[in-house]
Design a protein around this motif. Structure first.
Motif: not given
Length: 425
Positions: A298, A301, A305, A352, A381
């Protein structure tokens, strides 16, 4: 869906999650009751079937009155077994129906509350001072019309409100964004994917989009197919009913697809321009990982971004989305929101979500580690939702004469163009 064993062992945790989501806590007790009936009726069925099988052997050896009594018992057992089977199936169906309505367990660190109760984790970049630069910023629609890039009037004429055409440099800008986003994702190890825009009901339900989000989904009744609102759906269902070897994980896909959303609950919101529309293109990241690796994935991701928005030279912030604003599949969600100068606020560009084992259980996707087989974790995401990204680029990189500076990362995909020039006054 969540693990029923966890529900039995720690129902208070599930109740707390439902309460944090602002959803029905009584659903937990209804599910516990249905699960108890499912298990007890299953035991009852197994006991009757065992007796029925044993009785068959006795009947073969019996004679006279004894055989007559056994045959009478066999007839009663036949009726009882059928009734127990029906009861077991009904209890199982009720359990599954209730389980499908239960959201994923909210991560304990998620802020509790509604849409406005998010926590800002970090802020990047600075807002331009247009007053100091000597001009009033135009909004993205005015800029798009000056550039010959956006046509919402003909979009509405052809398809209705919240539809649009991207024309000229607008179309080229979308293609540049998609190519740049796919290039970043590929460099990070994602496999590029062009995904179907129509999916079967089990794909849509398995990812959690036929619950609270059903009102925003387009359905083709004649074909019983759904238009996807994100390529997360086909990417999640890609390995449906499969067992993956642990050595293959993590699996990372970058899907490009059109996306369709009814925006049923957004009447009166963002009606100007292309920020909130019914159809748009998007590049979506999707990961399959071991459950114990999902939180680290997580964060990865989110970093990808942030890297993307930084490369576009946009000011943005990262927020930890509050519990009642999570989708049903997400245990935790981060949004990256870009600053929109003419609105004077941050607006969501990417997000995400860590869906832990929720989607893989619904879609029957598992991982094999030696002789052990168990559910895996899925995460998604958004890398680039094209129209919103165009909005942010036009407004943040505009110049006094209505031209727009092109971020360096996009220039190779626009023939080296450094500035988008107005074509209409």
């Amino acid at each position: 869906m969540i693990d029923l064993r966890l529900l039995r062992e720690d129902p208070d945790r599930v109740r707390a999650s439902q309460r944090a989501r602002g959803e029905d806590v009584a659903l937990v007790d209804s599910l516990l009751s249905a699960d108890e009936r499912r298990r007890s009726s299953g035991v009852r069925f197994d006991e009757l079937r065992a007796e029925q099988k044993g009785l068959g052997k006795l009947i073969g050896r019996a004679t006279g009155d004894e055989k007559a009594e056994l045959l009478k018992r066999a007839e009663q057992l036949k009726t009882d077994v059928k009734a127990a089977d029906t009861e077991r199936d009904a209890a199982d169906a009720e359990t599954q129906e209730l389980l499908q309505r239960l959201g994923n367990l909210v991560h304990p660190d998620v802020p509790v509350g509604g849409e406005e109760d998010f926590v800002t984790l970090e802020t990047h970049g600075t807002h331009r001072d247009f007053a100091a630069e000597g001009f009033e910023p135009r909004d993205h629609l005015e800029l798009g019309q000056l550039l010959g890039a956006i046509d919402v009037e003909r979009g509405a004429k052809v398809s209705g409100s919240r539809f649009y055409f991207l024309t000229g440099v607008g179309a080229l800008l979308e293609l540049a964004l998609v190519n740049a986003a796919i290039a970043q994702a590929t460099a990070a190890g994602f496999t590029p994917m062009l995904t179907p825009a129509l999916v079967r009901p089990q794909s849509m339900a398995g990812t959690g989009f036929l619950g609270q989000a059903a009102q925003d989904v387009y359905h083709l009744d004649k074909d019983d197919l759904y238009l996807v609102g994100t390529s997360e759906v086909p990417l999640a269902a890609y390995h449906m009913d499969e067992i993956l070897d642990a050595e293959r994980l993590p699996l990372r896909y970058a899907g490009f697809s059109p996306c369709f959303r009814r925006e049923a609950g957004s009447h009166g919101k963002d009606t100007r321009g292309i920020f909130r529309v019914h159809q748009f293109d998007k590049v979506e990241m999707f990961s399959y990982v071991l459950p114990e690796d999902s939180q680290a994935e997580h964060q990865r991701l989110l970093e990808w971004e942030k890297q993307w928005l930084t490369s576009l030279e946009l000011p943005f912030r990262v927020i930890d989305v509050a519990s009642a604003d999570l989708g049903s599949s997400a245990a935790r969600k981060y949004d990256c929101e870009a600053w929109i100068p003419t609105q004077g606020k941050y607006r969501e560009l990417t997000s995400t979500s860590d869906c832990t084992e929720f989607q893989s259980r619904r879609l029957s996707i598992r991982v094999r580690e030696g002789k052990k087989v168990r559910p895996l974790a899925t995460l998604n995401g958004t890398l680039c939702a094209v129209p919103r990204t165009i909005v942010a680029i036009l407004e943040n990189h505009q110049q006094a004469d209505g031209s727009v500076r092109v971020p360096e990362v996009l220039r190779p995909y626009l023939g080296g163009r450094e500035v988008l020039e107005p074509v209409a006054k």
